[in-house]
Each structure stands twice: as C-alpha cells, then as structure tokens.
Design an enzyme around this catalytic site. Sequence first.
Site: not given
Length: 519
Positions: A372-373
């Site tokens: 999700r980064v």
Amino acid sequence: MSAAPEALSGAFDRLFSSLDQARESLSPQLSLHEVGIITNVATGIAKVSGLPGAGFDELLEFPGGVYGIAFNLDEDEIGVVLLGDYANLQAGDEVRRTGRVMDVAVGDGLLGRVIDPLGRPLDGLGVVASSARLPVERPAVPIMERSPVTVPLQTGLKVVDALIPIGRGQRELIVGDRQTGKTAIALDTILNQRGKNVLCVYCAIGQRASAVAKGVAVLREKGALEYTVVVVAEGNDPSGLTFIAPYAATSIAEYFMEQGRDVLIVYDDLTQHARAYRELSLLLRRPPGREAFPGDIFYIHSRLLERATHLCEARGGGSLTALPIIETEAQNISAYIPTNLISITDGQIYLSPSLFELGVLPAVDVGKSVSRVGGKAQRATYRGVAGDLKLAYAQFEELETFARFGARLDADTRKTIDHGRRIRACLKQAESTPVAVPAQIAVLLALTANLFDPVTLEKMTEAQLAVQAAAASIPSEITAQFESDQKLRDEDRETIIGIALQALKPFLTEEKPQAAKKA
C-alpha cells in the site's frame, strides 16, 4: 592450676566485649515489602491474594527467581502470567511486588547474540552486555513525529523489489500456509541488509528449537548475525514468555531506531503469539469471543505493529520496518487473525501452496500480494523498468488459466503466455541468494525489452544467471543512478540492454529480438 581459670575468664571477657561492640555498631536497615500469597497455580498462570497496591502489568517476584506479570486486577485476587518454570510453585508461597513493569536489556552489546525475552543468553557466549533497559510495552510514536515512507528496503528478491516494494518504516505482512517459504523470505531479507547500514531483529515466537537453530546457523554462515539480534521464545517455553517476546524484541529495535538508525524486525510468527494470548486469557477466565480469542486480540497486535514507523528528522530520522509473519490454514486468508493483521499492516506478501508445489520459488502470488506504500518507496529506476511488469504478469496468469481448457489461441495470446512464462522463470530465485540492485535492474530491463523471448524455458535459469553475472560490468556512473531518484536515461538503457544481449547470445535460438522500447 589456678592460672587456667584466669586465662579462660580473660578469653570470655574479650569475646563478650567484641560481641558488645558488634551489637552496638549494627544498625539494621528496615525495608517495607508488600507481600501476597499464592492461592492457585495452573498452566502458566497463578492467582495471588493480597498486594492491594499492585498495578496492571507490574512485575511480581515469586520464590525461586520466577517472575510474573499482573494481568487481571480483580477485587479479591490478582491473575498473574508466569514468565518462568513454575513447577516448584505451590499455594501458600509468598509473592512480592517489584514496583516496576517488565523491561528488557538494550544496547549495541546485543548484536550478534541469541537471547530470550528476559534478556538471558541462549548462545552460550556468557552474560549479555547492555547499556540500558527499556519497558517491553511502550507507547507508539505520535503521528506528528513521523515522516513519510520514501526510502526502499531492498529484500534482494526480484519479485518483491520489483512488484511489491517495501519501504523503510513500512509494515508488510508475510502470509501463507505452513511450509510455503515464509521464514525463508524474511531470512533472505535479513541477509540482503549486509553492508546497507540496516540493523535486524529476528523474533522467533513459539518455534521449534531445531527450526530456530537452523535459521541462526544460516545467519551465522552468511555473516548476517553480526548485525542481528535474535530473540527466541521456543514452543516449550511458558505462554507468558511467548506473549512478551515480540514486545521485548520491538523495544530492542526501538533503541536503535531512536539513535537515528534503520532497523528491520521480523515476527515469526504472530499466529503462535495469538494462540499463546488466547491460552492465557482463557486460563484467566476472560470471556472468549470469535474462535475463542479474547475481544482485545486485535489490540495486542495493533499496539505492537503501530510502533514500526519512520521518525522525523527532529527525532533522528531512524526507521523501524516490520515484517510480521502469519500462518493460514487451507489458504483461508479471510480467517480471523489473518484479516486482523491485513487491516493493520501496509500490505501483504501472499505465498501460494500451488506455486510452491510447482517449484516456483519464492512462491509469491502476485495477484493477491500488494504494497500500500507502492511506488512511493521504490526508486525511479525500478518504476521505469518494472512499471508494466505486474500487469503483464497478471494478464499471463489469467490467460494461462483460460488456456488450460484447451481452447484455440491466436498468435498474440500465445505470445503473451510465452512472455509471461519467461517473467515467471526470471522471478524464480534460490533460497539464501539475494540479488544486488544492478543485477535485478539488468534482468528486469531484459524482460521488458523481450530479450528472453527467444530463449527456451529449459535454459531460462542459466540465461538469467548469465545476465546477473554480466551486470557486474555495468559502468559505475550508471549504477550510481540506481540509488538516485532520477529516471534511467535512454543511452544508459541501451548500454544495459547491450550488456544483457551479449550475455544472452549463447542461449538465443531465434533471430535477434526487437530493440527495447524507449522510455
């Protein structure tokens, strides 16, 4: 005969005189201790009466040097989680307050050592040298004192660094069934931190002693133990030790982070941690919830993983990257504990048993894995080289499933499938062999340029190893760009493609492939 009684009398006088002097010089020091009594001892827990001033999470001392943590503070008694061998404890024994919470030794002296959650050595190398002690339970860093995650943490695994990038300060979950290579990914990541100024903490929770010894042997053989602290709670240890192990390991890692250093911590695995907490909670008569886990099972993991972060420059700029491992049953990632951890972390690496059985190692299912980064923690060079790779690989997996039905395929579909098979072959990697950044860039660039398409699948392993070896000849001014945020220039791409093509000449079976598309 009369002299003897006189001599004896003088001796007694001198003796009594010295006793009087000793009695007068003695000034007894009185200390006040709050003492309780054990009322009941069970598997890993004890019930204690008395100790009205005891606080939650306070450390209590039992006979024989055994310690415990006050978990339940009821009106009439205290439920205590025991942290040692409780075989010799019995009802009626005295219990004393220590006036402090559970803490652990921290410092540079722990590097290269194997210890238990109480800081006791397990490697036979003598007493552990420490510079300070920190509580195992500490509040997480406030949001305003954190910085964005922008610097990549290279794992040395092509499939992870290219498609599921991890940043320093991120929390990336490793999830999969047992015996699918979860620990291998974590250990390979630790091995790849050699020379990168990243310290590592490996926390084994409820593992077999033989499995832990094997992992420590790998770290020692590859020279990674010198920058690693290993915290071990074995499967036959009391559940209390298993429960506090990840918190103690995190405090050790936070000590280095607060010095401005980058730290990687591996929790192997939190399934055993949750089971240990469930056992303690049920023994202490806490109400069970879903799957008999207590209601605060989410909280014990969230407060642990929330401590992983990237500090702002005012706090030193250090980072703590967490790789928690969780075990699924029959690929059920929607079970209670896995979904809890997935919602807490910043992404997951899912390991597929079907890929493992096919020999695709590491068995990472790219479709179910996510970071999700994302590209925020990936170098511009990687983004330019592997930008379309994940999409191409996902398309290949869909078409491969469709092709199994025996349907007729057009030329473009066959070409996509053939290219996808070469992507899968290039993403394969042997255990304990992390790949350096230049070698990864060379292989990925050769993939996107379709240089591997003329190579037969039987020769793919040798071909990609040849490209990795040839990457050592990439000019230093080009490799310096890999660590910057600048995109790879066209002429530099052509140089790397030329080096890869030269290495692939012995494996080519068709005409020279088309030149790479320019970025």
